[in-house]
Write a protein that holds these residues in place. Structure first.
Motif, mmCIF file in Angstrom:
data_model
loop_
_atom_site.group_PDB
_atom_site.id
_atom_site.type_symbol
_atom_site.label_atom_id
_atom_site.label_comp_id
_atom_site.label_asym_id
_atom_site.label_seq_id
_atom_site.Cartn_x
_atom_site.Cartn_y
_atom_site.Cartn_z
ATOM 1 N N ILE A 3 0.846 -1.188 0.000
ATOM 2 C CA ILE A 3 0.000 0.000 0.000
ATOM 3 C C ILE A 3 0.881 1.237 0.000
ATOM 4 O O ILE A 3 1.695 1.433 0.907
ATOM 5 C CB ILE A 3 -0.949 0.018 1.211
ATOM 6 N N ASP A 4 0.738 2.056 -1.038
ATOM 7 C CA ASP A 4 1.426 3.339 -1.127
ATOM 8 C C ASP A 4 0.443 4.455 -0.814
ATOM 9 O O ASP A 4 -0.714 4.430 -1.274
ATOM 10 C CB ASP A 4 1.994 3.548 -2.525
ATOM 11 N N ILE A 5 0.905 5.433 -0.053
ATOM 12 C CA ILE A 5 0.072 6.569 0.323
ATOM 13 C C ILE A 5 0.778 7.847 -0.109
ATOM 14 O O ILE A 5 1.916 8.102 0.305
ATOM 15 C CB ILE A 5 -0.182 6.599 1.837
ATOM 16 N N LEU A 6 0.115 8.630 -0.941
ATOM 17 C CA LEU A 6 0.652 9.905 -1.399
ATOM 18 C C LEU A 6 -0.079 11.021 -0.671
ATOM 19 O O LEU A 6 -1.301 11.167 -0.816
ATOM 20 C CB LEU A 6 0.483 10.045 -2.913
ATOM 21 N N THR A 7 0.651 11.795 0.098
ATOM 22 C CA THR A 7 0.046 12.797 0.968
ATOM 23 C C THR A 7 1.004 13.954 1.189
ATOM 24 O O THR A 7 2.222 13.788 1.030
ATOM 25 C CB THR A 7 -0.331 12.166 2.328
ATOM 26 N N LEU A 8 0.462 15.086 1.554
ATOM 27 C CA LEU A 8 1.292 16.234 1.934
ATOM 28 C C LEU A 8 1.583 16.221 3.433
ATOM 29 O O LEU A 8 2.371 17.040 3.920
ATOM 30 C CB LEU A 8 0.588 17.546 1.553
ATOM 31 N N PHE A 9 0.961 15.277 4.140
ATOM 32 C CA PHE A 9 1.123 15.213 5.587
ATOM 33 C C PHE A 9 1.415 13.778 6.036
ATOM 34 O O PHE A 9 0.585 13.122 6.672
ATOM 35 C CB PHE A 9 -0.135 15.748 6.286
ATOM 36 N N PRO A 10 2.595 13.256 5.721
ATOM 37 C CA PRO A 10 2.951 11.874 6.069
ATOM 38 C C PRO A 10 2.863 11.580 7.557
ATOM 39 O O PRO A 10 2.555 10.453 7.953
ATOM 40 C CB PRO A 10 4.402 11.752 5.575
ATOM 41 N N GLU A 11 3.118 12.594 8.371
ATOM 42 C CA GLU A 11 3.123 12.389 9.826
ATOM 43 C C GLU A 11 1.759 11.974 10.356
ATOM 44 O O GLU A 11 1.657 11.368 11.429
ATOM 45 C CB GLU A 11 3.593 13.657 10.540
ATOM 46 N N MET A 12 0.692 12.249 9.622
ATOM 47 C CA MET A 12 -0.648 11.867 10.067
ATOM 48 C C MET A 12 -0.813 10.351 10.129
ATOM 49 O O MET A 12 -1.650 9.833 10.867
ATOM 50 C CB MET A 12 -1.712 12.464 9.144
ATOM 51 N N PHE A 13 -0.029 9.612 9.364
ATOM 52 C CA PHE A 13 -0.199 8.170 9.257
ATOM 53 C C PHE A 13 0.676 7.371 10.224
ATOM 54 O O PHE A 13 0.458 6.170 10.405
ATOM 55 C CB PHE A 13 0.108 7.712 7.830
ATOM 56 N N THR A 14 1.651 8.028 10.826
ATOM 57 C CA THR A 14 2.641 7.313 11.627
ATOM 58 C C THR A 14 2.024 6.455 12.721
ATOM 59 O O THR A 14 2.270 5.250 12.812
ATOM 60 C CB THR A 14 3.647 8.300 12.245
ATOM 61 N N GLY A 15 1.206 7.052 13.555
ATOM 62 C CA GLY A 15 0.594 6.311 14.661
ATOM 63 C C GLY A 15 -0.416 5.290 14.205
ATOM 64 O O GLY A 15 -0.483 4.175 14.727
ATOM 65 N N VAL A 16 -1.201 5.659 13.208
ATOM 66 C CA VAL A 16 -2.280 4.773 12.733
ATOM 67 C C VAL A 16 -1.723 3.484 12.141
ATOM 68 O O VAL A 16 -2.182 2.380 12.450
ATOM 69 C CB VAL A 16 -3.150 5.503 11.693
ATOM 70 N N LEU A 17 -0.716 3.592 11.296
ATOM 71 C CA LEU A 17 -0.201 2.421 10.593
ATOM 72 C C LEU A 17 0.696 1.544 11.458
ATOM 73 O O LEU A 17 1.000 0.407 11.086
ATOM 74 C CB LEU A 17 0.568 2.852 9.345
ATOM 75 N N SER A 18 1.104 2.063 12.611
ATOM 76 C CA SER A 18 1.975 1.273 13.490
ATOM 77 C C SER A 18 1.229 0.730 14.707
ATOM 78 O O SER A 18 1.837 0.127 15.584
ATOM 79 C CB SER A 18 3.159 2.130 13.957
ATOM 80 N N SER A 19 -0.085 0.928 14.757
ATOM 81 C CA SER A 19 -0.872 0.516 15.916
ATOM 82 C C SER A 19 -1.880 -0.566 15.565
ATOM 83 O O SER A 19 -2.252 -0.739 14.404
ATOM 84 C CB SER A 19 -1.623 1.728 16.505
ATOM 85 N N SER A 20 -2.297 -1.297 16.584
ATOM 86 C CA SER A 20 -3.406 -2.250 16.483
ATOM 87 C C SER A 20 -3.211 -3.239 15.322
ATOM 88 O O SER A 20 -2.112 -3.703 15.063
ATOM 89 C CB SER A 20 -4.722 -1.474 16.346
ATOM 90 N N ILE A 21 -4.297 -3.546 14.629
ATOM 91 C CA ILE A 21 -4.278 -4.554 13.566
ATOM 92 C C ILE A 21 -3.330 -4.151 12.434
ATOM 93 O O ILE A 21 -2.602 -4.989 11.888
ATOM 94 C CB ILE A 21 -5.699 -4.778 13.004
#
Length: 248
Positions: A3-21
């Motif tokens: 999964i590739d994510i193109l965004t102007l705010f990469p920091e928004m994904f840090t916690g979400v993608l490293s947590s839980s499932i």
């Protein structure tokens, strides 16, 4: 899955993608996440990715070239499914989640500002998806919703894969009520049938409660569902029960 994510705010994904499932799926190498700031693909010395719209009007529009370069830079064997998160997209639903879960490579484009240059829609993306009829600041939160719903369907992502199969919307019905210990809490008791150990009766009760909950909260789902003979029988029972309640 990649999964590739193109965004102007990469920091928004840090916690979400490293947590839980999502975090566990990544650790197990079930899914591979790549987050890119598409500002890095701008040819402007200032990293400009937007401009004023032709014809005038308020707001700024994302330019096509940084996003095209970002997607084209991905070295993969198979052409990815490129998803644009936007309010003009098709409404997101579980069947689409199940379809996307079969793909090897997904790319999510998360935009900001007024909108996208139309050539991005016409010549770059394969899908446009909306998670609801409301306005968000950008596509990041919407992409997180879709990613979560897709990754949890990957084999091995959940501790109990049956959970994904029986979730609300996976069967076309809302999920039945759940109970756990204690059997009685503040005078409220778990239904006797769930304590009976009779699995066939429990399954029938669960189906009936799913039908009850769906008919009460989301009757539109029943209209789309191909009802089995058992479902029709249980719905008739529910209708009779409702008539008796109305009389009492």
């Amino acid at each position: 899955m990649r999964i590739d994510i193109l965004t102007l705010f990469p920091e928004m994904f840090t916690g979400v993608l490293s947590s839980s499932i999502l975090g566990k799926a990544s650790e197990k190498e079930i899914v591979e996440f790549h987050i890119s700031n598409f500002r890095d693909f701008s040819e402007s010395k200032h990293g400009t990715v937007d401009d004023t719209p032709y014809g005038g009007g308020g707001g700024m529009v994302l330019k096509p070239d940084p996003l095209f370069r970002a997607v084209e830079s991905m070295s993969t064997d198979k052409k990815p499914r490129v998803i644009l998160m936007c309010p003009q997209g098709v409404p997101y639903h579980q069947k689409l989640a199940e379809e996307l879960a079969q793909e090897e490579h997904l790319v999510f484009i998360c935009g900001h500002y007024e909108g996208y240059d139309e050539r991005i829609r016409e010549h770059l993306v394969t899908d446009e998806i909306s998670i609801g009829d409301y306005v968000l600041t950008g596509g990041e939160l919407a992409a997180m919703v879709v990613i979560d719903s897709v990754v949890r369907l990957q084999p091995g992502a959940l501790g109990n894969q049956i959970s994904a199969v029986e979730d609300s919307f996976s069967t076309g019905l809302l999920e039945y009520p759940h109970y756990t210990r204690p059997a009685e809490f503040r005078g409220w008791k778990v239904p006797d049938i769930l304590l009976s150990g009779h699995h066939a009766n429990i399954e029938k009760w669960r189906l009936k409660e799913s039908l009850r909950r769906t008919s009460m909260r989301r009757p539109d789902l029943l209209e789309k569902l191909e009802l089995t003979a058992e479902m029709k029988k249980l719905l008739a029972e529910l209708e009779e029960e409702k008539k008796l309640e109305d009389k009492s």
